[in-house]
Design a protein around this motif. Structure first.
Motif, PDB file in Angstrom:
ATOM      1  N   PHE A 186      13.835  -0.942  10.924  1.00 55.66           N
ATOM      2  CA  PHE A 186      14.293  -0.449   9.636  1.00 55.66           C
ATOM      3  C   PHE A 186      14.444  -1.635   8.679  1.00 55.66           C
ATOM      4  N   GLN A 237      17.834  -0.134  -1.193  1.00 53.79           N
ATOM      5  CA  GLN A 237      17.035   0.682  -0.286  1.00 53.79           C
ATOM      6  C   GLN A 237      17.696   0.639   1.080  1.00 53.79           C
ATOM      7  N   SER A 277       9.586   1.582   9.837  1.00 55.92           N
ATOM      8  CA  SER A 277       8.149   1.601  10.084  1.00 55.92           C
ATOM      9  C   SER A 277       7.859   0.921  11.415  1.00 55.92           C
ATOM     10  N   ASP A 334      16.355  -2.819   5.034  1.00 48.29           N
ATOM     11  CA  ASP A 334      17.462  -2.481   4.125  1.00 48.29           C
ATOM     12  C   ASP A 334      17.571  -3.602   3.087  1.00 48.29           C
ATOM     13  N   SER A 377       6.384   0.309   4.250  1.00 50.16           N
ATOM     14  CA  SER A 377       7.051   1.619   4.268  1.00 50.16           C
ATOM     15  C   SER A 377       6.979   2.262   2.883  1.00 50.16           C
ATOM     16  N   HIS A 378       7.079   3.566   2.848  1.00 58.78           N
ATOM     17  CA  HIS A 378       7.014   4.370   1.621  1.00 58.78           C
ATOM     18  C   HIS A 378       8.317   5.134   1.560  1.00 58.78           C
ATOM     19  N   THR A 379       9.188   4.772   0.643  1.00 61.19           N
ATOM     20  CA  THR A 379      10.536   5.314   0.725  1.00 61.19           C
ATOM     21  C   THR A 379      11.121   5.555  -0.654  1.00 61.19           C
ATOM     22  N   SER A 393      14.968   2.631   5.575  1.00 67.58           N
ATOM     23  CA  SER A 393      13.533   2.853   5.561  1.00 67.58           C
ATOM     24  C   SER A 393      12.923   2.153   6.775  1.00 67.58           C
TER      25      SER A 393
END
Length: 391
Positions: free
Chosen positions: A159, A180, A185, A161, A217-219, A183
């Motif tokens: 993850f 963020q 991946s 952050d 990642s797409h978040t 998230s």
């Protein structure tokens, strides 16, 4: 510069002397380590979702220049005794962002165009499943080396952050923030290191380098702007976070629970060969006699039995006397005949004990070749004999 410094530090730790021979692991073990993390620069692309803006419209990207950081992990694993190990690892890394450049966030907020400085932190945490191999240097002829090198690979999920604040450096009043969380991946890692044993059985000091690669990642993130002294205006934007590449240099401890030293090899026991049957036997006679005594018959029987256990193609029976007969030619001739009679007596006994007659040769040597040298006309029991020789 930071990467070179970490490599030099790693080499210094590996040069420390070891107190015992390192070895491969059999059974369960635990492993913890911590150290320096260097994360390469990372990109962040913003896709605006603010009302009135086209969904998914790209607004450029930022370059995050990552600063120094630290990392650590804990793992439990199993060694198979042949150098292979498998383990499950939980890992954490914290890296500080010290600069950023680009126009993506400013444009996506619709505030300004220009460069700005960034401060904040970027965390990475998650887990891996690793497969490692301890290299036995003895198989390369390097006996007595004080360490065991190892290599490995791992796959897992991490993850990311981010807590980033960007400040307008063009003199404007606006600031930008990005938050963020959670998230994740796919991630992979490559491992190379060495284990150094300590005086405590099963406990080893480890030095290692790990290269960790995490896909982008797409978040959705909380992203917005605020004026100095004002409350932030938040927008829920979609952000593509680029790949994350980290270089980790760590020092750790590993403890194997079932790693008692192997028992010493059994002492080499020399088994004496089975006693071989004798190939020469001596049969003794009474004075002036060719008759076999009871003891003489037993010895002849032993010789007959031995001829069946050792390779025998011919048996010689050589008779002798002492020099106690009448002196002169008559005495010598008498002793010669007596020695022949003694050899014939032994041959007859061998035949009676099952030895084929055609392999037995007899000879009479009289008083020549005495077993015990004596003066003239001396009765010597050991010279009154027949030698049985297995050929």
């Amino acid at each position: 510069m930071r990467l070179r410094t970490a490599l030099l530090s790693m080499g210094s730790m590996a040069a420390l002397p070891s107190l015992a021979m390192a070895s491969t692991i059999t059974g369960p073990y635990i492993d913890v380590a911590g150290g320096y993390d260097y994360t390469q620069n990372q990109t962040v692309d913003g896709l605006h979702s603010k009302p009135g803006k086209p969904q998914g419209q790209s607004h450029g990207h930022e370059h995050l220049r990552m600063g120094d950081g630290w990392t650590g992990y804990g793992a439990v694993g199993w060694g198979f005794g042949n150098g292979l190990r498998a383990e499950v690892e939980g890992t954490y890394a914290m890296t500080y962002a010290d600069h950023g450049s680009g126009h993506g966030w400013q444009q996506s907020m619709g505030q300004w165009n220009g460069r700005h400085g960034m401060k904040g932190s970027a965390q990475s945490y998650g887990g891996f499943v690793n497969v490692l191999y301890d290299i036995d240097l003895a198989q390369f002829g390097l006996n007595g080396m004080p360490f065991t090198p190892f290599v490995g690979i791992g796959a897992g999920y991490l993850f990311q952050d981010y807590h980033i604040h960007a400040k307008n450096n063009n003199g404007g009043p606006n600031n930008v923030f990005m938050h963020q969380g959670g998230s994740g991946s796919f991630a992979g890692q490559a491992i190379v290191g060495a284990a150094w044993d300590t005086p405590i059985t099963g406990l080893a000091v480890t030095t290692q380098y790990r290269f960790v690669a995490q896909t982008g990642s797409h978040t959705g993130v909380s992203m917005g702007h605020y004026r100095a002294g004002g409350n932030p205006a938040r927008h829920n934007n979609i952000v593509n976070v680029g790949e994350r590449y980290s270089h980790r240099f760590m020092l750790g401890l590993r403890y194997a629970f079932d790693n008692a030293p192997p028992p010493p090899p059994p002492a080499h026991v020399v088994v004496p060969p089975a006693p071989q049957a004798a190939r020469t036997y001596l049969v003794f006679f009474d004075w002036n006699s060719a008759r076999l005594t009871q003891r003489a018959k037993e010895i002849v029987a032993q010789a007959a039995q031995a001829s069946t256990h050792v390779q025998t193609t011919r048996i010689e029976c050589n008779g002798y006397t002492d020099n106690s007969q009448a002196p002169g030619p008559r005495g010598v001739a008498y002793n010669n005949k007596l020695s022949v009679r003694r050899a014939e007596s032994v041959k007859a006994a061998l035949i009676a004990d099952g030895v084929p007659a055609n392999i037995i040769d007899i000879h009479g040597y009289g008083e020549s070749h005495p077993l015990v040298p004596t003066g003239p006309n001396t009765r010597e029991p050991q010279n009154r004999r027949v030698e049985i020789i297995l050929r």
